[in-house]
Design a protein around this motif. Structure first.
Motif, PDB file in Angstrom:
ATOM      1  N   LEU A  51       0.842  -1.200   0.000  1.00 15.25           N
ATOM      2  CA  LEU A  51       0.000   0.000   0.000  1.00 15.25           C
ATOM      3  C   LEU A  51       0.880   1.253   0.000  1.00 15.25           C
ATOM      4  CD1 LEU A  51      -3.258   0.658   1.781  1.00 15.25           C
ATOM      5  CD2 LEU A  51      -1.402   2.228   2.246  1.00 15.25           C
ATOM      6  N   LEU A  52       1.876   1.291   0.876  1.00 15.21           N
ATOM      7  CA  LEU A  52       2.719   2.482   1.000  1.00 15.21           C
ATOM      8  C   LEU A  52       3.555   2.737  -0.247  1.00 15.21           C
ATOM      9  CD1 LEU A  52       3.819   2.049   4.710  1.00 15.21           C
ATOM     10  CD2 LEU A  52       2.286   3.805   3.796  1.00 15.21           C
ATOM     11  N   ASN A  53       4.022   1.686  -0.897  1.00 19.37           N
ATOM     12  CA  ASN A  53       4.864   1.843  -2.082  1.00 19.37           C
ATOM     13  C   ASN A  53       4.072   1.944  -3.380  1.00 19.37           C
ATOM     14  OD1 ASN A  53       7.668   1.934  -1.218  1.00 19.37           O
ATOM     15  ND2 ASN A  53       7.252  -0.080  -0.357  1.00 19.37           N
ATOM     16  N   SER A  54       2.735   1.910  -3.289  1.00 22.58           N
ATOM     17  CA  SER A  54       1.903   2.063  -4.479  1.00 22.58           C
ATOM     18  C   SER A  54       1.942   3.528  -4.938  1.00 22.58           C
ATOM     19  CB  SER A  54       0.456   1.663  -4.171  1.00 22.58           C
ATOM     20  OG  SER A  54      -0.150   2.610  -3.303  1.00 22.58           O
ATOM     21  N   VAL A  55       1.443   3.786  -6.134  1.00 21.30           N
ATOM     22  CA  VAL A  55       1.383   5.171  -6.633  1.00 21.30           C
ATOM     23  C   VAL A  55       0.582   6.030  -5.649  1.00 21.30           C
ATOM     24  CG1 VAL A  55       0.504   6.651  -8.486  1.00 21.30           C
ATOM     25  CG2 VAL A  55       1.675   4.521  -9.046  1.00 21.30           C
ATOM     26  N   ASN A  56      -0.582   5.545  -5.193  1.00 25.74           N
ATOM     27  CA  ASN A  56      -1.388   6.301  -4.221  1.00 25.74           C
ATOM     28  C   ASN A  56      -0.652   6.478  -2.896  1.00 25.74           C
ATOM     29  OD1 ASN A  56      -3.706   7.086  -5.572  1.00 25.74           O
ATOM     30  ND2 ASN A  56      -4.763   5.160  -5.158  1.00 25.74           N
ATOM     31  N   GLY A  57       0.084   5.455  -2.475  1.00 28.76           N
ATOM     32  CA  GLY A  57       0.833   5.550  -1.228  1.00 28.76           C
ATOM     33  C   GLY A  57       1.900   6.628  -1.301  1.00 28.76           C
ATOM     34  N   ARG A  58       2.605   6.687  -2.424  1.00 28.82           N
ATOM     35  CA  ARG A  58       3.690   7.668  -2.594  1.00 28.82           C
ATOM     36  C   ARG A  58       3.154   9.083  -2.831  1.00 28.82           C
ATOM     37  NH1 ARG A  58       9.263   6.061  -2.224  1.00 28.82           N
ATOM     38  NH2 ARG A  58       9.267   3.819  -2.384  1.00 28.82           N
ATOM     39  N   THR A  59       2.010   9.201  -3.533  1.00 32.29           N
ATOM     40  CA  THR A  59       1.495  10.534  -3.879  1.00 32.29           C
ATOM     41  C   THR A  59       0.469  11.026  -2.867  1.00 32.29           C
ATOM     42  OG1 THR A  59      -0.118   9.560  -5.388  1.00 32.29           O
ATOM     43  CG2 THR A  59       1.963  10.274  -6.343  1.00 32.29           C
ATOM     44  N   THR A  60      -0.564  10.232  -2.596  1.00 32.54           N
ATOM     45  CA  THR A  60      -1.641  10.677  -1.698  1.00 32.54           C
ATOM     46  C   THR A  60      -1.200  10.688  -0.241  1.00 32.54           C
ATOM     47  OG1 THR A  60      -3.232   9.712  -3.243  1.00 32.54           O
ATOM     48  CG2 THR A  60      -4.053  10.269  -1.052  1.00 32.54           C
ATOM     49  N   LEU A  61      -0.473   9.643   0.176  1.00 31.73           N
ATOM     50  CA  LEU A  61      -0.044   9.537   1.578  1.00 31.73           C
ATOM     51  C   LEU A  61       1.360  10.094   1.791  1.00 31.73           C
ATOM     52  CD1 LEU A  61      -1.318   5.920   2.348  1.00 31.73           C
ATOM     53  CD2 LEU A  61      -2.562   8.091   2.500  1.00 31.73           C
ATOM     54  N   ASN A  62       2.016  10.548   0.706  1.00 33.05           N
ATOM     55  CA  ASN A  62       3.380  11.093   0.767  1.00 33.05           C
ATOM     56  C   ASN A  62       4.364  10.166   1.464  1.00 33.05           C
ATOM     57  OD1 ASN A  62       3.007  13.568  -0.638  1.00 33.05           O
ATOM     58  ND2 ASN A  62       1.853  14.301   1.128  1.00 33.05           N
ATOM     59  N   TYR A  63       4.202   8.870   1.242  1.00 27.06           N
ATOM     60  CA  TYR A  63       5.067   7.887   1.898  1.00 27.06           C
ATOM     61  C   TYR A  63       6.527   8.062   1.509  1.00 27.06           C
ATOM     62  CZ  TYR A  63       7.383   3.551   3.086  1.00 27.06           C
ATOM     63  OH  TYR A  63       8.275   2.632   3.584  1.00 27.06           O
ATOM     64  N   LYS A  64       7.372   8.018   2.521  1.00 27.55           N
ATOM     65  CA  LYS A  64       8.817   8.038   2.345  1.00 27.55           C
ATOM     66  C   LYS A  64       9.382   6.873   3.159  1.00 27.55           C
ATOM     67  CE  LYS A  64       8.977  12.662   0.935  1.00 27.55           C
ATOM     68  NZ  LYS A  64       7.612  12.640   0.555  1.00 27.55           N
ATOM     69  N   PRO A  65      10.155   5.980   2.529  1.00 29.61           N
ATOM     70  CA  PRO A  65      10.749   4.869   3.285  1.00 29.61           C
ATOM     71  C   PRO A  65      11.621   5.400   4.428  1.00 29.61           C
ATOM     72  CG  PRO A  65      11.077   4.575   0.922  1.00 29.61           C
ATOM     73  CD  PRO A  65      10.528   5.960   1.122  1.00 29.61           C
ATOM     74  N   PRO A  66      11.798   4.604   5.479  1.00 32.55           N
ATOM     75  CA  PRO A  66      12.649   5.069   6.585  1.00 32.55           C
ATOM     76  C   PRO A  66      14.069   5.322   6.092  1.00 32.55           C
ATOM     77  CG  PRO A  66      12.026   2.759   6.886  1.00 32.55           C
ATOM     78  CD  PRO A  66      11.292   3.263   5.684  1.00 32.55           C
ATOM     79  N   SER A  67      14.701   6.361   6.632  1.00 35.20           N
ATOM     80  CA  SER A  67      16.048   6.729   6.181  1.00 35.20           C
ATOM     81  C   SER A  67      17.120   5.944   6.925  1.00 35.20           C
ATOM     82  CB  SER A  67      16.266   8.227   6.360  1.00 35.20           C
ATOM     83  OG  SER A  67      16.003   8.596   7.691  1.00 35.20           O
TER      84      SER A  67
END
Length: 131
Positions: A51-67
């Motif tokens: 979910l987080l790495n999906s297009v919606n996850g990256r754009t709508t939820l602004n997901y960024k993997p942990p650094s």
């Protein structure tokens, strides 16, 4: 017909496992509440990588993997790092008194989000979170 919401206390391993394939609405007592803020925090969170790495996850939820990993072991302090959907960032959840209010399967989440979360004003989001 709406599903009845029932609060259920949950352990760190159980919540972590549930969040790997779902989004959960949780409520927990803050470890360090700010003066004037509620001592409780309600959160919509997940650890579902698809979910987080999906297009919606990256754009709508602004997901960024942990650094990187924290400089301490969160589990030793009964903390669970999760993606906070409303704040759009990584947050630590205190598992000392965490309760699950609602579980939303990954394949139903964006319908739920578009109907319930997206239309909220900033004030409604703050009240939802209890901040």
């Amino acid at each position: 017909q709406k599903k009845q919401k029932r609060k259920m206390k949950v352990s760190l391993p159980s919540l972590k496992n549930t969040l790997q394939g779902n989004v959960c609405e949780i409520i927990f007592v803050k470890r360090r509440p700010k003066p004037g803020d509620s001592s409780q925090r309600r959160m919509l969170c997940t650890l579902d990588e698809s979910l987080l790495n999906s297009v919606n996850g990256r754009t709508t939820l602004n997901y960024k993997p942990p650094s990187g990993a924290p400089k301490y072991d969160p589990a030793s302090k009964n903390l669970l790092p999760v993606w906070d959907i409303m704040m759009q960032g990584w947050r630590m959840v205190s598992m000392d008194s965490c309760q699950v209010i609602n579980t939303i399967p990954e394949n139903e989440f964006f319908n739920y989000f578009n109907e319930n979360i997206y239309p909220m004003s900033a004030d409604e989001k703050r009240r939802y979170m209890g901040t």
